[in-house]
Design an enzyme around this catalytic site. Structure first.
Site, PDB file in Angstrom:
ATOM      1  N   GLY A  46      -1.305 -18.946  28.332  1.00 13.04           N
ATOM      2  CA  GLY A  46      -0.844 -17.743  27.653  1.00 13.04           C
ATOM      3  C   GLY A  46      -1.089 -16.534  28.529  1.00 13.04           C
ATOM      4  N   GLN A  51      -2.259  -7.757  30.691  1.00 13.77           N
ATOM      5  CA  GLN A  51      -2.839  -8.513  31.811  1.00 13.77           C
ATOM      6  C   GLN A  51      -2.039  -8.332  33.094  1.00 13.77           C
ATOM      7  OE1 GLN A  51      -3.277 -12.321  29.307  1.00 13.77           O
ATOM      8  NE2 GLN A  51      -4.987 -12.430  30.731  1.00 13.77           N
ATOM      9  N   CYS A  88      -9.861 -17.142  30.125  1.00 16.89           N
ATOM     10  CA  CYS A  88      -8.855 -16.087  30.199  1.00 16.89           C
ATOM     11  C   CYS A  88      -8.507 -15.857  31.667  1.00 16.89           C
ATOM     12  CB  CYS A  88      -9.416 -14.799  29.590  1.00 16.89           C
ATOM     13  SG  CYS A  88      -8.270 -13.417  29.630  1.00 16.89           S
ATOM     14  N   LEU A  89      -7.213 -15.719  31.953  1.00 15.46           N
ATOM     15  CA  LEU A  89      -6.792 -15.482  33.334  1.00 15.46           C
ATOM     16  C   LEU A  89      -7.347 -14.163  33.869  1.00 15.46           C
ATOM     17  CD1 LEU A  89      -3.068 -16.666  33.159  1.00 15.46           C
ATOM     18  CD2 LEU A  89      -4.991 -17.873  34.185  1.00 15.46           C
ATOM     19  N   HIS A 130      -5.929 -15.375  20.726  1.00 10.38           N
ATOM     20  CA  HIS A 130      -6.430 -14.834  21.998  1.00 10.38           C
ATOM     21  C   HIS A 130      -5.441 -13.818  22.582  1.00 10.38           C
ATOM     22  CE1 HIS A 130      -8.461 -15.428  26.066  1.00 10.38           C
ATOM     23  NE2 HIS A 130      -7.335 -14.830  26.394  1.00 10.38           N
ATOM     24  N   GLU A 131      -4.156 -14.192  22.621  1.00 15.20           N
ATOM     25  CA  GLU A 131      -3.156 -13.289  23.226  1.00 15.20           C
ATOM     26  C   GLU A 131      -2.972 -12.026  22.391  1.00 15.20           C
ATOM     27  OE1 GLU A 131      -2.646 -13.896  26.133  1.00 15.20           O
ATOM     28  OE2 GLU A 131      -3.172 -16.006  26.079  1.00 15.20           O
ATOM     29  N   HIS A 134      -5.517  -9.441  23.038  1.00 22.79           N
ATOM     30  CA  HIS A 134      -5.281  -8.663  24.263  1.00 22.79           C
ATOM     31  C   HIS A 134      -4.495  -7.383  23.964  1.00 22.79           C
ATOM     32  CE1 HIS A 134      -6.797 -10.829  27.741  1.00 22.79           C
ATOM     33  NE2 HIS A 134      -6.259 -11.963  27.350  1.00 22.79           N
TER      34      HIS A 134
HETATM   35 NI    NI Z   1      -6.698 -13.835  28.097  1.00 22.56          NI
END
Ligand code: NI
Length: 158
Positions: A46, A51, A88-89, A130-131, A134
């Site tokens: 995701g 991000q 998380c990226l 999670h997304e 953000h």
């Molecule tokens: Ni994330």
């Protein structure tokens, strides 16, 4: 499509609240394409627009069941709980244990401007939560169980 740079760690853009998308312009479509490419190249499940440095309410998710693009997503219902590791990226290489709903029903607009509803359980429910966090400047580390943060975790990252 082009890969974009993923903002990480203390980049303050990750803490901002994103604005709703008012109109689906060619720039928004390009952003959706770029976000998907960026997510796939990073082996993520995701990615949210902040991000890649864009403060708009857009996320892409693919837990291995196909790409889901969500514009202005909203959670409608949640049920149950699940507790597990999350990454998380934007926090490379790290994981922590987070409790999330086990079922999520959400609504969003697609790239054609149509409203749709999506339901997810387990990893999909976790990814949606999670997304969407953000988009409000919330990172999983804010919700992690104390003492579970690991710097060298290996798992799907969002
Ligand atoms: Ni994330």
């Amino acid at each position: 499509m082009a890969k974009r740079n993923i903002r990480t760690n203390s980049d303050e853009i990750l803490r901002k609240t994103c604005k709703p998308v008012k109109e689906i312009t060619p720039n928004i479509l390009t952003l959706l394409d770029d976000m998907a490419e960026t997510m796939y190249r990073a082996n993520g499940v995701g990615l949210a627009a902040p991000q890649v440095g864009i403060l708009k309410r857009i996320v892409v998710i693919d837990i291995g069941e196909g790409l889901v693009e969500m514009i202005n997503p909203v959670i409608l219902e949640t049920e149950g709980t699940q507790t597990g590791e999350e990454g998380c990226l934007s926090i490379p290489g790290a994981t922590a244990v987070v409790t999330r709903p086990n079922y999520v029903k959400a609504q969003a607009t697609d790239r054609d401007g149509n409203l749709f509803v999506i339901e997810g359980e387990e990893l999909m429910a976790r990814a949606i939560c999670h997304e969407l966090d953000h988009l409000d400047g919330v990172l999983y580390t804010d919700k992690a169980q104390p003492g579970t943060f690991r710097e060298n975790g290996m798992m799907e990252a969002e």
